[in-house]
Design a protein around this motif. Structure first.
Motif, PDB file in Angstrom:
ATOM      1  N   GLU A 164       0.824  -1.211   0.000  1.00 44.96           N
ATOM      2  CA  GLU A 164       0.000   0.000   0.000  1.00 44.96           C
ATOM      3  C   GLU A 164       0.859   1.262   0.000  1.00 44.96           C
ATOM      4  O   GLU A 164       0.496   2.266  -0.615  1.00 44.96           O
ATOM      5  CB  GLU A 164      -0.936  -0.016   1.206  1.00 44.96           C
ATOM      6  CG  GLU A 164      -2.022  -1.083   1.096  1.00 44.96           C
ATOM      7  CD  GLU A 164      -2.853  -1.233   2.362  1.00 44.96           C
ATOM      8  OE1 GLU A 164      -2.459  -0.649   3.404  1.00 44.96           O
ATOM      9  OE2 GLU A 164      -3.891  -1.927   2.318  1.00 44.96           O
ATOM     10  N   ASN A 165       1.996   1.201   0.692  1.00 48.61           N
ATOM     11  CA  ASN A 165       2.861   2.371   0.798  1.00 48.61           C
ATOM     12  C   ASN A 165       3.929   2.425  -0.291  1.00 48.61           C
ATOM     13  O   ASN A 165       4.707   3.381  -0.360  1.00 48.61           O
ATOM     14  CB  ASN A 165       3.533   2.404   2.170  1.00 48.61           C
ATOM     15  CG  ASN A 165       2.532   2.625   3.296  1.00 48.61           C
ATOM     16  OD1 ASN A 165       1.614   3.428   3.158  1.00 48.61           O
ATOM     17  ND2 ASN A 165       2.692   1.910   4.386  1.00 48.61           N
ATOM     18  N   GLY A 166       3.978   1.403  -1.151  1.00 48.44           N
ATOM     19  CA  GLY A 166       4.931   1.392  -2.244  1.00 48.44           C
ATOM     20  C   GLY A 166       6.369   1.234  -1.813  1.00 48.44           C
ATOM     21  O   GLY A 166       7.274   1.784  -2.442  1.00 48.44           O
ATOM     22  N   VAL A 167       6.598   0.430  -0.756  1.00 46.75           N
ATOM     23  CA  VAL A 167       7.957   0.281  -0.216  1.00 46.75           C
ATOM     24  C   VAL A 167       8.348  -1.196  -0.104  1.00 46.75           C
ATOM     25  O   VAL A 167       9.011  -1.591   0.845  1.00 46.75           O
ATOM     26  CB  VAL A 167       8.096   1.001   1.148  1.00 46.75           C
ATOM     27  CG1 VAL A 167       8.001   2.510   0.972  1.00 46.75           C
ATOM     28  CG2 VAL A 167       7.051   0.507   2.151  1.00 46.75           C
ATOM     29  N   LEU A 168       7.962  -1.987  -1.062  1.00 43.51           N
ATOM     30  CA  LEU A 168       8.265  -3.411  -1.031  1.00 43.51           C
ATOM     31  C   LEU A 168       9.747  -3.675  -1.309  1.00 43.51           C
ATOM     32  O   LEU A 168      10.427  -2.891  -1.969  1.00 43.51           O
ATOM     33  CB  LEU A 168       7.421  -4.151  -2.065  1.00 43.51           C
ATOM     34  CG  LEU A 168       5.923  -4.182  -1.800  1.00 43.51           C
ATOM     35  CD1 LEU A 168       5.177  -4.688  -3.035  1.00 43.51           C
ATOM     36  CD2 LEU A 168       5.596  -5.053  -0.586  1.00 43.51           C
ATOM     37  N   THR A 169      10.226  -4.803  -0.804  1.00 45.10           N
ATOM     38  CA  THR A 169      11.528  -5.327  -1.183  1.00 45.10           C
ATOM     39  C   THR A 169      11.292  -6.403  -2.240  1.00 45.10           C
ATOM     40  O   THR A 169      10.470  -7.298  -2.041  1.00 45.10           O
ATOM     41  CB  THR A 169      12.257  -5.934   0.028  1.00 45.10           C
ATOM     42  OG1 THR A 169      12.539  -4.892   0.973  1.00 45.10           O
ATOM     43  CG2 THR A 169      13.553  -6.600  -0.387  1.00 45.10           C
ATOM     44  N   ILE A 170      12.016  -6.321  -3.356  1.00 48.42           N
ATOM     45  CA  ILE A 170      11.793  -7.217  -4.487  1.00 48.42           C
ATOM     46  C   ILE A 170      13.055  -8.031  -4.723  1.00 48.42           C
ATOM     47  O   ILE A 170      14.129  -7.475  -4.953  1.00 48.42           O
ATOM     48  CB  ILE A 170      11.420  -6.419  -5.754  1.00 48.42           C
ATOM     49  CG1 ILE A 170      10.266  -5.452  -5.461  1.00 48.42           C
ATOM     50  CG2 ILE A 170      11.031  -7.371  -6.896  1.00 48.42           C
ATOM     51  CD1 ILE A 170      10.017  -4.430  -6.548  1.00 48.42           C
ATOM     52  N   MET A 171      12.919  -9.355  -4.629  1.00 50.30           N
ATOM     53  CA  MET A 171      14.044 -10.280  -4.780  1.00 50.30           C
ATOM     54  C   MET A 171      13.963 -10.928  -6.150  1.00 50.30           C
ATOM     55  O   MET A 171      12.999 -11.631  -6.442  1.00 50.30           O
ATOM     56  CB  MET A 171      13.986 -11.334  -3.673  1.00 50.30           C
ATOM     57  CG  MET A 171      14.219 -10.756  -2.282  1.00 50.30           C
ATOM     58  SD  MET A 171      13.418 -11.689  -0.946  1.00 50.30           S
ATOM     59  CE  MET A 171      11.799 -10.905  -0.916  1.00 50.30           C
ATOM     60  N   CYS A 172      14.955 -10.705  -6.995  1.00 53.64           N
ATOM     61  CA  CYS A 172      14.824 -11.034  -8.407  1.00 53.64           C
ATOM     62  C   CYS A 172      15.773 -12.139  -8.863  1.00 53.64           C
ATOM     63  O   CYS A 172      16.911 -12.239  -8.394  1.00 53.64           O
ATOM     64  CB  CYS A 172      15.077  -9.794  -9.249  1.00 53.64           C
ATOM     65  SG  CYS A 172      13.940  -8.437  -8.887  1.00 53.64           S
ATOM     66  N   GLY A 173      15.290 -12.937  -9.805  1.00 51.86           N
ATOM     67  CA  GLY A 173      16.103 -13.943 -10.465  1.00 51.86           C
ATOM     68  C   GLY A 173      15.902 -13.851 -11.970  1.00 51.86           C
ATOM     69  O   GLY A 173      14.764 -13.897 -12.448  1.00 51.86           O
ATOM     70  N   GLY A 174      16.997 -13.701 -12.709  1.00 50.73           N
ATOM     71  CA  GLY A 174      16.872 -13.597 -14.153  1.00 50.73           C
ATOM     72  C   GLY A 174      18.067 -12.886 -14.757  1.00 50.73           C
ATOM     73  O   GLY A 174      19.111 -12.748 -14.131  1.00 50.73           O
ATOM     74  N   ASP A 175      17.881 -12.393 -15.977  1.00 44.03           N
ATOM     75  CA  ASP A 175      18.951 -11.747 -16.719  1.00 44.03           C
ATOM     76  C   ASP A 175      19.147 -10.308 -16.249  1.00 44.03           C
ATOM     77  O   ASP A 175      18.175  -9.583 -15.996  1.00 44.03           O
ATOM     78  CB  ASP A 175      18.597 -11.762 -18.207  1.00 44.03           C
ATOM     79  CG  ASP A 175      19.692 -11.167 -19.055  1.00 44.03           C
ATOM     80  OD1 ASP A 175      20.697 -11.846 -19.274  1.00 44.03           O
ATOM     81  OD2 ASP A 175      19.521 -10.006 -19.490  1.00 44.03           O
ATOM     82  N   GLU A 176      20.406  -9.875 -16.168  1.00 41.88           N
ATOM     83  CA  GLU A 176      20.699  -8.527 -15.667  1.00 41.88           C
ATOM     84  C   GLU A 176      20.109  -7.444 -16.559  1.00 41.88           C
ATOM     85  O   GLU A 176      19.621  -6.417 -16.073  1.00 41.88           O
ATOM     86  CB  GLU A 176      22.201  -8.331 -15.529  1.00 41.88           C
ATOM     87  CG  GLU A 176      22.581  -7.002 -14.899  1.00 41.88           C
ATOM     88  CD  GLU A 176      24.073  -6.867 -14.630  1.00 41.88           C
ATOM     89  OE1 GLU A 176      24.474  -5.859 -14.022  1.00 41.88           O
ATOM     90  OE2 GLU A 176      24.832  -7.772 -15.034  1.00 41.88           O
ATOM     91  N   ALA A 177      20.139  -7.655 -17.859  1.00 38.85           N
ATOM     92  CA  ALA A 177      19.588  -6.649 -18.775  1.00 38.85           C
ATOM     93  C   ALA A 177      18.085  -6.492 -18.565  1.00 38.85           C
ATOM     94  O   ALA A 177      17.552  -5.371 -18.602  1.00 38.85           O
ATOM     95  CB  ALA A 177      19.887  -7.041 -20.218  1.00 38.85           C
TER      96      ALA A 177
END
Length: 291
Positions: free
Chosen positions: A129-142
């Protein structure tokens, strides 16, 4: 950039809203069309009655639904997103799933000429709701770099953890840590109650020291009041910790505290607490300690 968002639960609904506020052209799909209509009215966005219609012109398609099977239904099924997305578009899965599903989606996207990022989030309903999520990503850097403007709309932090699947594995570590912190916090709070300590004063004393944590600062006082209606339901935590134990088994290790935590959550769910938030673990710890 045109962004489609599939899944308008307690997380997806505000996340999609932040995309509109950030200036993206947003279309949404939800299995309950009434909620999609309500979102469109609230945010002056667009909604579609089918997944295919929602994603057909999108540059980025974000998914945030319930579990592995829900994700498959929205993506790899005959009428799912992948079959309808344009070549070169990016599919982002914000759902907390198994790492094996992330790898499965990565292969399906590659075969379809689509790019993919697994990107589970942490921060709960309040973070969304506050737009302050932590996002953990897996994939290509580009691909990760290309998605930054999207992630910035609802995230405080986004980190590329490695190849496809590593985002989900990072989220597993996050959930293991939450369960462990809540177990320690529950035992400490119980000792404090029995010792007659002033809980608000204790939290204010400890929160900025070595024992401080998000859980202490945001949940200890409400745990003391036996209030547990703060978003992330334990039925979802049971699902997530199950992924953690499955991954641990694949890695040839055991996670005793996580095993104890999931059993406590399962018992709480059986006792009717399935929609309570994760801090309700205090009830189980208290019951065990007083037997």
């Amino acid at each position: 950039m045109k962004v489609s968002f599939i899944g308008l639960g307690v997380m997806g609904y505000p996340m999609a809203g932040h995309l509109v506020k950030a200036g993206f052209d947003v279309s949404v799909f939800n299995r309950t069309t009434e909620k999609a209509q309500r979102w469109a009215n609230e945010y002056a966005g667009q909604y579609a009655e089918t997944v295919a219609e929602c994603v057909k012109d999108a540059d980025v398609v974000a998914v945030c639904v319930g579990n592995d099977d829900d994700v498959r239904q929205m993506t790899t099924a005959e009428y799912g997103a992948i079959a309808a997305m344009k070549q070169g578009a990016i599919l982002v899965d914000h759902t907390t799933t198994s790492a094996s599903l992330a790898e499965e989606l990565g292969k399906a996207c590659e075969e379809a000429g689509i790019r993919f990022m697994d990107a589970p989030v942490s921060g709960g309903q309040a973070g969304a709701e506050n737009g302050v999520l932590t996002i953990m990503c897996g994939g290509d850097e580009a691909v990760f770099n290309e998605l930054q403007s999207v992630f910035d709309a609802y995230g405080k932090s986004s980190v590329l953890m490695g190849t496809v699947g590593q985002g989900q594995r990072a989220k597993m570590v996050n959930q293991v840590c939450i369960a462990g912190v809540l177990t320690g916090l529950s035992e400490g709070l119980l000792l404090a109650q029995k010792s007659g300590l002033d809980i608000p004063a204790l939290v204010d004393c400890l929160k900025n020291g070595a024992a401080g944590s998000w859980q202490m600062e945001n949940r200890a006082k409400t745990m003391d009041q036996d209030k547990y209606d703060f978003g992330f339901a334990i039925d979802w935590m049971i699902k997530d910790l199950g992924f953690c134990l499955d991954e641990a088994d694949k890695q040839g290790i055991t996670l005793p505290l996580t095993e104890q935590s999931i059993e406590r959550y399962k018992q709480l769910s059986a006792d009717g607490e399935g929609r309570s938030d994760t801090s309700v673990l205090f009830k189980a710890v208290r019951q065990d300690a007083e037997q």
